[in-house]
Design a protein around this motif. Structure first.
Motif, mmCIF file in Angstrom:
data_model
loop_
_atom_site.group_PDB
_atom_site.id
_atom_site.type_symbol
_atom_site.label_atom_id
_atom_site.label_comp_id
_atom_site.label_asym_id
_atom_site.label_seq_id
_atom_site.Cartn_x
_atom_site.Cartn_y
_atom_site.Cartn_z
ATOM 1 N N GLU A 25 0.829 -1.209 0.000
ATOM 2 C CA GLU A 25 0.000 0.000 0.000
ATOM 3 C C GLU A 25 0.866 1.262 0.000
ATOM 4 N N ALA A 26 1.946 1.234 0.763
ATOM 5 C CA ALA A 26 2.822 2.405 0.827
ATOM 6 C C ALA A 26 3.539 2.637 -0.503
ATOM 7 N N LEU A 27 3.822 1.561 -1.206
ATOM 8 C CA LEU A 27 4.456 1.684 -2.527
ATOM 9 C C LEU A 27 3.466 2.193 -3.577
ATOM 10 N N GLY A 28 2.197 2.123 -3.259
ATOM 11 C CA GLY A 28 1.173 2.503 -4.231
ATOM 12 C C GLY A 28 0.722 1.341 -5.091
ATOM 13 N N MET A 29 1.130 0.125 -4.749
ATOM 14 C CA MET A 29 0.799 -1.045 -5.571
ATOM 15 C C MET A 29 -0.544 -1.680 -5.189
ATOM 16 N N GLY A 30 -1.146 -1.216 -4.109
ATOM 17 C CA GLY A 30 -2.443 -1.756 -3.693
ATOM 18 C C GLY A 30 -3.450 -0.633 -3.529
ATOM 19 N N MET A 31 -4.717 -0.973 -3.565
ATOM 20 C CA MET A 31 -5.765 0.029 -3.366
ATOM 21 C C MET A 31 -5.721 0.488 -1.903
ATOM 22 N N PRO A 32 -6.226 1.708 -1.613
ATOM 23 C CA PRO A 32 -6.266 2.155 -0.218
ATOM 24 C C PRO A 32 -6.983 1.137 0.671
ATOM 25 N N GLN A 33 -6.412 0.884 1.811
ATOM 26 C CA GLN A 33 -6.889 -0.078 2.830
ATOM 27 C C GLN A 33 -6.586 -1.533 2.454
ATOM 28 N N ASN A 34 -5.867 -1.754 1.370
ATOM 29 C CA ASN A 34 -5.542 -3.130 0.986
ATOM 30 C C ASN A 34 -4.820 -3.884 2.107
ATOM 31 N N ALA A 35 -3.988 -3.180 2.852
ATOM 32 C CA ALA A 35 -3.127 -3.869 3.821
ATOM 33 C C ALA A 35 -3.897 -4.425 5.010
ATOM 34 N N MET A 48 -0.483 9.391 -3.785
ATOM 35 C CA MET A 48 -0.531 9.009 -2.372
ATOM 36 C C MET A 48 -1.153 10.142 -1.552
ATOM 37 N N GLY A 49 -0.823 11.363 -1.903
ATOM 38 C CA GLY A 49 -1.379 12.510 -1.180
ATOM 39 C C GLY A 49 -2.889 12.605 -1.353
ATOM 40 N N GLU A 50 -3.354 12.396 -2.577
ATOM 41 C CA GLU A 50 -4.801 12.459 -2.823
ATOM 42 C C GLU A 50 -5.534 11.348 -2.074
ATOM 43 N N ASN A 51 -4.938 10.187 -2.023
ATOM 44 C CA ASN A 51 -5.596 9.044 -1.356
ATOM 45 C C ASN A 51 -5.707 9.222 0.150
ATOM 46 N N THR A 52 -4.818 10.011 0.722
ATOM 47 C CA THR A 52 -4.730 10.035 2.192
ATOM 48 C C THR A 52 -5.002 11.400 2.814
ATOM 49 N N ALA A 53 -5.302 12.390 1.988
ATOM 50 C CA ALA A 53 -5.417 13.771 2.493
ATOM 51 C C ALA A 53 -6.410 13.874 3.649
ATOM 52 N N ASP A 54 -7.515 13.159 3.543
ATOM 53 C CA ASP A 54 -8.543 13.285 4.585
ATOM 54 C C ASP A 54 -8.678 12.013 5.417
ATOM 55 N N ALA A 55 -7.677 11.174 5.383
ATOM 56 C CA ALA A 55 -7.805 9.875 6.056
ATOM 57 C C ALA A 55 -7.979 10.064 7.560
ATOM 58 N N PRO A 56 -9.065 9.561 8.105
ATOM 59 C CA PRO A 56 -9.289 9.753 9.545
ATOM 60 C C PRO A 56 -8.543 8.722 10.393
#
Ligand code: FES
Length: 536
Positions: free
Chosen positions: A210-220, A348-356
């Motif tokens: 997920e950190a590499l960007g190889m998985g969808m958000p929350q994949n891990a 990565m920034g767009e995927n996590t900008a509002d992550a609670p």
């Protein structure tokens, strides 16, 4: 399909004549309609399902959900098996076969009519081997991880894969737990499909995906049996078809920035030291310059933010409910390369900008971390001129600066024979040294570095000693354990020269000038210190 570039799969399915007949006809034996060969994206689903890999034994179901997504998006899915590496059953050690499995993956993709691939990964080595093999082909690729098991519960306590096994087995050896109770804990620990639910190597590698960007958000972090894992798999199936249409190759995701993000996330989550070996190997496959010292330079100064075993007390299920990797990435703020591209087409920034973050006890902020300077440290010195690693987050703080007499074991059989010998000359200040467990000494470089503490010390309540070896360690393990000593003893490393009574100095927090250390064999002193990244 307009004037688009002819897809790779059309070199097979788009052919006329005898060969086109052969390529299509045999595939049709499953009842595949002719229009599936019309040039639409052909998606390989690379499956490591195996009942010999318990962590991946639910992957048939997972693959069905990926297929549904591929069909929905207008692709044609073709599932294929590859060598599956299970950590618990496979002898002598799954690591021996990581590269072999990656070759299987690479040649299966390269030799078949595949335009893009979804990699189904779970148990430790399946993630690096699949990513490495796919990276060598550099097609559009996306990882769907299998997810962790549900939390273990035993007699009112939460227990975690691996970590609690080490703790309880030490309790048995110390006489604090009966063998019968230990056996009872077996079924209480592994309660559902999925991989180890501690921050072991499987969870670490899923987080790296997920950190590499190889998985969808929350994949891990979505648990293996949570219905949302199947939703993610279906969405991944849809997305890989788009990635093929947009020709988003793996090398566009796996950039130097992506690896920097992975190293930093690994520090914040208290990830496995095995990530060092796997990320270096993966970077090599895509031609990204990454070296051992990058882990120290980019990660060591970072704090531990995620409170999971073995560095903390929670488990992967809790991590998901607390917000998962997006919340960690957001907490890391400016330490993350926010413009790194990910497989969902966003940065990565767009995927996590509002992550609670829903639970600050599980995912801490940088202002209130669990531990400071907790990322993997790279050690050098005359005992490890090529480097060694230690994971401070899972170590005893009072031992990170330590000097003690060596108690040397020439190999693991020697260790097993003598560790509980009442006559063994060992005390709480000793440094246990294991030789012959590196890649040449013990092919596969087994996870033996966290040598069990001698029984006579356990009985006195001593639960950690400095341990030094050329072996690896399970990501679920803990202790003040120096690993991957290079060169290894069997390859002429200084580790082979250490004898009982030699003095070993460990200083993980040494300042930059500490690198002026030498091997002083005539004084029976062997020294390992942490040196600043890249400055040897
Ligand atoms: Fe498979 Fe731990 S044994 S992840």
């Amino acid at each position: 399909m307009g004037s688009r570039k002819r897809r790779r799969s059309q070199e097979w399915f788009g052919r006329d004549g005898k060969m086109g007949f052969i390529y299509r006809s045999w595939v049709k034996n499953r009842g595949i309609p002719h229009d599936q060969f019309d040039g639409r994206p052909v998606i390989g689903i690379c499956n490591t399902y195996s009942e010999l890999t318990p962590c991946n034994s639910h992957f048939r179901t997972l693959a069905e959900h990926v297929k549904a997504g591929v069909f929905e998006a207008g692709g044609f899915p073709l599932e294929f098996p590859v060598m599956s590496l299970g950590e618990t059953l496979l002898r002598p050690t799954a690591m021996l076969y990581r590269n072999l499995a990656s070759m299987d993956v690479e040649e299966s993709i390269r030799g078949n009519p595949i335009d893009g691939v979804v990699l189904l990964c779970g148990c430790d080595k399946t993630t690096p081997s699949l990513m490495m093999g796919a990276a060598s082909c550099d097609l559009p690729a996306l990882v769907v991880s299998g997810g962790a098991m549900l939390n273990g519960h035993f007699r009112g306590e939460t227990i975690g894969s691996g970590t609690s096994v080490w703790t309880m087995s030490e309790d048995v050896r110390a006489g604090k737990m009966s063998c019968a109770d230990f056996m009872d804990a077996e079924s209480c620990m592994s309660r559902s499909a999925g991989h180890c639910m501690t921050m072991g190597t499987a969870s670490t590698m899923a987080c790296m995906v997920e950190a590499l960007g190889m998985g969808m958000p929350q994949n891990a972090t979505i648990p293996a049996v949570d219905s949302r894992r199947y939703v993610l798999a279906q969405e991944a199936g849809r997305r890989i078809v788009e990635m093929v249409r947009d020709d988003v190759k793996m090398s566009q995701i796996l950039t130097r920035k992506a690896f920097e993000n992975a190293i930093r996330v690994n520090a914040a989550i208290g990830g496995s030291t095995n990530a060092v070996l796997h990320l270096l190997a993966l970077a090599g496959r895509v031609g990204v310059k990454l070296e051992l010292d990058d882990f120290d330079r980019l990660g060591h100064a970072l704090p531990l933010l995620v409170n999971l075993m073995p560095s903390g007390k929670f488990l992967m299920e809790d991590f998901y409910y607390a917000g998962g990797i997006p919340a960690v990435v957001r907490a890391l703020g400016d330490l993350i390369n926010r413009d790194a591209l990910t497989v969902n087409g966003k940065t990565m920034g767009e995927n996590t900008a509002d992550a609670p973050c829903w639970n600050a006890e599980v995912i801490h902020s940088r202002e209130k971390p669990i531990k400071e300077r907790a990322g993997i440290a790279v050690l050098r010195g005359n005992l490890a001129p090529g480097g060694a690693v230690v994971k401070p987050s899972a170590a005893s703080p009072h031992l990170l600066k330590h000097r003690g007499r060596a108690v040397v074991f020439s190999d693991i059989e020697d260790f097993k024979k003598r560790v509980d010998d009442p006559a063994l000359d060992v005390d709480q200040n000793s440094v246990m040294v294991l030789q012959g467990a590196g890649p040449k000494g013990y092919p596969g470089m087994p996870e033996l570095g966290n040598m069990p503490i001698p029984k006579k010390l356990l009985e006195r309540g001593i639960t950690d000693l400095v341990r030094v070896s050329d072996a690896r360690m399970s990501g679920t393990a803990y202790g003040t354990v120096v690993l991957h000593v290079t060169p290894e003893s069997t390859a002429g490393g200084a580790l082979a020269l250490v004898r009982n009574g030699d003095e070993i100095e460990l200083n993980v927090d040494a300042e930059r000038d500490a690198r002026l250390l030498r091997f002083e064999k005539w004084l029976s002193r062997v020294i390992v210190r942490r040196l600043p990244g890249g400055s040897r």
